[in-house]
Design a protein around this motif. Structure first.
Motif, PDB file in Angstrom:
ATOM      1  N   ILE A 128     -80.161  72.631 -33.111  1.00  0.00           N
ATOM      2  CA  ILE A 128     -78.974  73.281 -33.676  1.00  0.00           C
ATOM      3  C   ILE A 128     -77.842  73.277 -32.648  1.00  0.00           C
ATOM      4  CG2 ILE A 128     -78.030  75.496 -34.453  1.00  0.00           C
ATOM      5  CD1 ILE A 128     -80.827  75.978 -35.767  1.00  0.00           C
ATOM      6  N   LEU A 129     -78.161  73.666 -31.422  1.00  0.00           N
ATOM      7  CA  LEU A 129     -77.152  73.677 -30.362  1.00  0.00           C
ATOM      8  C   LEU A 129     -76.594  72.284 -30.125  1.00  0.00           C
ATOM      9  CD1 LEU A 129     -75.589  75.033 -28.064  1.00  0.00           C
ATOM     10  CD2 LEU A 129     -77.597  74.677 -26.613  1.00  0.00           C
ATOM     11  N   PHE A 130     -77.468  71.294 -30.048  1.00  0.00           N
ATOM     12  CA  PHE A 130     -77.025  69.925 -29.800  1.00  0.00           C
ATOM     13  C   PHE A 130     -76.143  69.416 -30.948  1.00  0.00           C
ATOM     14  CE2 PHE A 130     -77.973  65.233 -29.620  1.00  0.00           C
ATOM     15  CZ  PHE A 130     -77.191  64.989 -28.502  1.00  0.00           C
ATOM     16  N   GLY A 131     -76.538  69.714 -32.173  1.00  0.00           N
ATOM     17  CA  GLY A 131     -75.717  69.314 -33.325  1.00  0.00           C
ATOM     18  C   GLY A 131     -74.329  69.930 -33.264  1.00  0.00           C
ATOM     19  N   PHE A 132     -74.264  71.194 -32.905  1.00  0.00           N
ATOM     20  CA  PHE A 132     -72.976  71.852 -32.761  1.00  0.00           C
ATOM     21  C   PHE A 132     -72.153  71.191 -31.658  1.00  0.00           C
ATOM     22  CE2 PHE A 132     -70.513  74.943 -30.294  1.00  0.00           C
ATOM     23  CZ  PHE A 132     -69.533  75.250 -31.228  1.00  0.00           C
ATOM     24  N   LEU A 133     -72.779  70.925 -30.522  1.00  0.00           N
ATOM     25  CA  LEU A 133     -72.068  70.308 -29.405  1.00  0.00           C
ATOM     26  C   LEU A 133     -71.486  68.948 -29.785  1.00  0.00           C
ATOM     27  CD1 LEU A 133     -74.446  71.156 -26.430  1.00  0.00           C
ATOM     28  CD2 LEU A 133     -72.103  71.985 -26.745  1.00  0.00           C
ATOM     29  N   LEU A 134     -72.208  68.203 -30.602  1.00  0.00           N
ATOM     30  CA  LEU A 134     -71.726  66.877 -31.001  1.00  0.00           C
ATOM     31  C   LEU A 134     -70.433  66.949 -31.815  1.00  0.00           C
ATOM     32  CD1 LEU A 134     -75.060  65.063 -31.921  1.00  0.00           C
ATOM     33  CD2 LEU A 134     -73.665  64.774 -29.855  1.00  0.00           C
ATOM     34  N   THR A 135     -70.229  68.041 -32.525  1.00  0.00           N
ATOM     35  CA  THR A 135     -69.034  68.148 -33.373  1.00  0.00           C
ATOM     36  C   THR A 135     -67.790  68.559 -32.597  1.00  0.00           C
ATOM     37  OG1 THR A 135     -69.417  70.467 -33.967  1.00  0.00           O
ATOM     38  CG2 THR A 135     -70.472  68.786 -35.351  1.00  0.00           C
ATOM     39  N   VAL A 136     -67.958  69.189 -31.455  1.00  0.00           N
ATOM     40  CA  VAL A 136     -66.824  69.743 -30.710  1.00  0.00           C
ATOM     41  C   VAL A 136     -65.805  68.680 -30.336  1.00  0.00           C
ATOM     42  CG1 VAL A 136     -66.170  70.872 -28.543  1.00  0.00           C
ATOM     43  CG2 VAL A 136     -68.116  71.715 -29.854  1.00  0.00           C
ATOM     44  N   VAL A 137     -66.250  67.516 -29.941  1.00  0.00           N
ATOM     45  CA  VAL A 137     -65.332  66.466 -29.494  1.00  0.00           C
ATOM     46  C   VAL A 137     -64.377  66.014 -30.614  1.00  0.00           C
ATOM     47  CG1 VAL A 137     -66.808  64.470 -29.994  1.00  0.00           C
ATOM     48  CG2 VAL A 137     -65.239  64.400 -28.052  1.00  0.00           C
ATOM     49  N   PHE A 138     -64.736  66.274 -31.850  1.00  0.00           N
ATOM     50  CA  PHE A 138     -63.914  65.840 -32.982  1.00  0.00           C
ATOM     51  C   PHE A 138     -62.924  66.913 -33.446  1.00  0.00           C
ATOM     52  CE2 PHE A 138     -67.864  63.366 -33.209  1.00  0.00           C
ATOM     53  CZ  PHE A 138     -67.319  62.097 -33.056  1.00  0.00           C
ATOM     54  N   PHE A 148     -60.234  70.215 -28.726  1.00  0.00           N
ATOM     55  CA  PHE A 148     -60.914  69.515 -27.637  1.00  0.00           C
ATOM     56  C   PHE A 148     -59.933  68.714 -26.791  1.00  0.00           C
ATOM     57  CE2 PHE A 148     -62.973  65.773 -25.835  1.00  0.00           C
ATOM     58  CZ  PHE A 148     -63.966  66.363 -25.072  1.00  0.00           C
ATOM     59  N   HIS A 149     -58.991  68.052 -27.434  1.00  0.00           N
ATOM     60  CA  HIS A 149     -58.069  67.163 -26.711  1.00  0.00           C
ATOM     61  C   HIS A 149     -57.111  67.932 -25.808  1.00  0.00           C
ATOM     62  CE1 HIS A 149     -59.766  63.854 -28.875  1.00  0.00           C
ATOM     63  NE2 HIS A 149     -59.615  64.541 -29.999  1.00  0.00           N
ATOM     64  N   GLY A 150     -56.981  69.240 -26.027  1.00  0.00           N
ATOM     65  CA  GLY A 150     -56.135  70.059 -25.175  1.00  0.00           C
ATOM     66  C   GLY A 150     -56.858  70.675 -23.993  1.00  0.00           C
ATOM     67  N   LEU A 196     -67.249  69.344 -18.114  1.00  0.00           N
ATOM     68  CA  LEU A 196     -68.296  70.331 -18.375  1.00  0.00           C
ATOM     69  C   LEU A 196     -68.902  70.119 -19.754  1.00  0.00           C
ATOM     70  CD1 LEU A 196     -69.842  72.770 -17.335  1.00  0.00           C
ATOM     71  CD2 LEU A 196     -67.940  74.216 -18.089  1.00  0.00           C
ATOM     72  N   TYR A 197     -68.075  69.779 -20.721  1.00  0.00           N
ATOM     73  CA  TYR A 197     -68.563  69.481 -22.071  1.00  0.00           C
ATOM     74  C   TYR A 197     -69.496  68.257 -22.052  1.00  0.00           C
ATOM     75  CZ  TYR A 197     -68.669  67.558 -26.766  1.00  0.00           C
ATOM     76  OH  TYR A 197     -69.104  67.017 -27.953  1.00  0.00           O
ATOM     77  N   ILE A 198     -69.090  67.208 -21.371  1.00  0.00           N
ATOM     78  CA  ILE A 198     -69.904  65.990 -21.294  1.00  0.00           C
ATOM     79  C   ILE A 198     -71.246  66.281 -20.634  1.00  0.00           C
ATOM     80  CG2 ILE A 198     -70.060  63.708 -20.201  1.00  0.00           C
ATOM     81  CD1 ILE A 198     -66.963  63.517 -20.728  1.00  0.00           C
TER      82      ILE A 198
END
Length: 170
Positions: free
Chosen positions: A46-56, A60-62, A70-72
């Motif tokens: 669940i955590l990993f799935g959530f993390l994958l969406t953050v970049v989109f 995130f770009h700000g 740190l996100y990577i």
């Protein structure tokens, strides 16, 4: 002796209160391990799935380059934790029927422990990232250190203390 039990009980653990063969012990340990993995595996997925969406997300770009790094790191740790916690399933599938269940249990246990350590690192890194972005406050490292200490107490210190306190020598 139980009906149908083997006569060669040399592989029993003396004084453990059980009368099981090495194969029976491996079966029991495998079932216990699978139950433990289910709990950790669900959380990390669940955590990993959530993390994958953050970049989109637009936010995130700000982020600063430090927060992006740190996100990577957090995503990589989450991916590694997922791999380690799913690893025992693949291991079991590949070696199933080869009559090496005690060895499979040992390796699956090691993978699970590595997965838990990686999950600890993922959760700590994710908390640091989220609190940095949410608050920009100098107290964030102290909060993260406190939560990390809590994880260490719950996941390692307390079980190790109980192991030393309640384990009797055979």
């Amino acid at each position: 002796m139980r009906q149908g039990a083997r006569d060669d009980r040399a592989d029993d653990v003396p004084g453990d209160g059980r009368s099981e063969t090495a194969a029976e012990r491996a079966d029991r340990q495998w079932q216990e391990l699978v139950q433990e993995i289910r709990v950790a595996q669900t959380g990390v997925q669940i955590l990993f799935g959530f993390l994958l969406t953050v970049v989109f997300t637009p936010h995130f770009h700000g982020l600063s380059q430090t927060d992006k790094t740190l996100y990577i790191v957090t995503v990589i740790l989450g991916s590694m934790a997922t791999g380690a916690l799913i690893g025992p399933v693949a291991f079991h599938r590949i070696v199933s029927g080869r009559r090496i269940k005690p060895e499979a249990v040992a390796w699956a246990s090691r993978l699970t422990f590595v997965g838990i350590v990686l999950l600890l690192a993922t959760l700590t890194s994710a908390l640091l990232l989220i609190l940095r972005v949410a608050t920009h406050d100098g107290i964030v490292p102290w909060i993260v250190a406190g939560v990390l200490a809590w994880y260490l107490v719950c996941w390692f210190a307390l079980p190790l203390w109980a192991r030393m306190r309640y384990t009797t020598e055979g």
